[in-house]
Design an enzyme around this catalytic site. Sequence first.
Site, mmCIF file in Angstrom:
data_model
loop_
_atom_site.group_PDB
_atom_site.id
_atom_site.type_symbol
_atom_site.label_atom_id
_atom_site.label_comp_id
_atom_site.label_asym_id
_atom_site.label_seq_id
_atom_site.Cartn_x
_atom_site.Cartn_y
_atom_site.Cartn_z
ATOM 1 N N ASP A 166 28.799 23.121 39.350
ATOM 2 C CA ASP A 166 28.079 22.313 38.280
ATOM 3 C C ASP A 166 29.184 21.568 37.816
ATOM 4 O O ASP A 166 30.324 21.929 37.164
ATOM 5 C CB ASP A 166 27.534 23.206 37.527
ATOM 6 C CG ASP A 166 26.599 22.313 36.421
ATOM 7 O OD1 ASP A 166 26.864 21.446 35.947
ATOM 8 O OD2 ASP A 166 25.245 22.978 36.390
ATOM 9 N N ASN A 215 15.370 26.802 36.447
ATOM 10 C CA ASN A 215 14.550 26.091 35.593
ATOM 11 C C ASN A 215 13.606 25.302 36.456
ATOM 12 O O ASN A 215 13.924 24.151 37.190
ATOM 13 C CB ASN A 215 15.427 25.336 34.668
ATOM 14 C CG ASN A 215 16.340 25.998 34.146
ATOM 15 O OD1 ASN A 215 16.158 27.116 33.704
ATOM 16 N ND2 ASN A 215 17.639 25.514 33.984
ATOM 17 N N GLN A 240 14.340 21.927 33.013
ATOM 18 C CA GLN A 240 15.018 21.563 34.552
ATOM 19 C C GLN A 240 15.469 19.974 34.075
ATOM 20 O O GLN A 240 14.385 19.234 33.855
ATOM 21 C CB GLN A 240 13.774 21.564 35.422
ATOM 22 C CG GLN A 240 14.547 20.952 36.753
ATOM 23 C CD GLN A 240 13.346 21.139 37.754
ATOM 24 O OE1 GLN A 240 12.273 21.044 37.744
ATOM 25 N NE2 GLN A 240 13.730 21.183 39.257
ATOM 26 N N HIS A 295 16.802 23.468 42.138
ATOM 27 C CA HIS A 295 18.307 24.112 42.354
ATOM 28 C C HIS A 295 18.306 25.501 41.572
ATOM 29 O O HIS A 295 17.598 25.718 40.771
ATOM 30 C CB HIS A 295 19.285 23.040 41.581
ATOM 31 C CG HIS A 295 19.139 22.576 40.486
ATOM 32 N ND1 HIS A 295 18.086 21.679 40.042
ATOM 33 C CD2 HIS A 295 19.825 22.972 39.191
ATOM 34 C CE1 HIS A 295 18.075 21.394 38.740
ATOM 35 N NE2 HIS A 295 18.884 22.108 38.123
ATOM 36 N N HIS A 299 20.880 27.995 39.796
ATOM 37 C CA HIS A 299 22.280 28.214 39.121
ATOM 38 C C HIS A 299 22.667 29.529 39.279
ATOM 39 O O HIS A 299 21.864 30.652 39.212
ATOM 40 C CB HIS A 299 22.020 27.972 37.563
ATOM 41 C CG HIS A 299 21.309 26.790 37.142
ATOM 42 N ND1 HIS A 299 22.394 25.826 36.666
ATOM 43 C CD2 HIS A 299 20.426 26.244 37.003
ATOM 44 C CE1 HIS A 299 21.675 24.769 36.125
ATOM 45 N NE2 HIS A 299 20.605 24.926 36.592
#
Length: 158
Positions: free
Chosen positions: A30, A87, A94, A100, A102
Amino acid sequence: MSDCIFCQIRDGKLPASVVYEDERAMVILDLFPIREAHCLVIPKTHAPLLEQLDSSLTHHLMDLARRTIMAQKKAGLAVRAHNVVVNDGREANQHVPHVHVHVIPRRGGDTLATAFTWATRLLNVFGLARRRKRLDRLAGLLGEHFPEAAKSLTINSE
């Protein structure tokens, strides 16, 4: 989708610090991490919501999340636990409308720092070039420790 950040990363149009990649998905660091080594597991198929993915790809994403956790531990990072978060939709916070996962390493005693970073992480846009170099080095380290896929999956129901 041409304006999707993750699709642009997939297509090589935007940079990313790639930990792992196969024909179906990729694991990247990230750019605005909650904690050091915060990874994102991203399907290469564009889908805004989890329900839009087939079950095989969903299972693959979770397996990549599991393998990311293993790599973070094998790389010698001070990891004691993880948050694995999806999310799913704008109302669920989101920010990028592309599924995606995390994978956020936790070290214990970092709850306040994690909450503060989560709330302010997208505000820090300074020093991106230096941050990219650090993330690329960390991606290389995690990539060295990324486990191969299991040859077969057996679930015992005993």
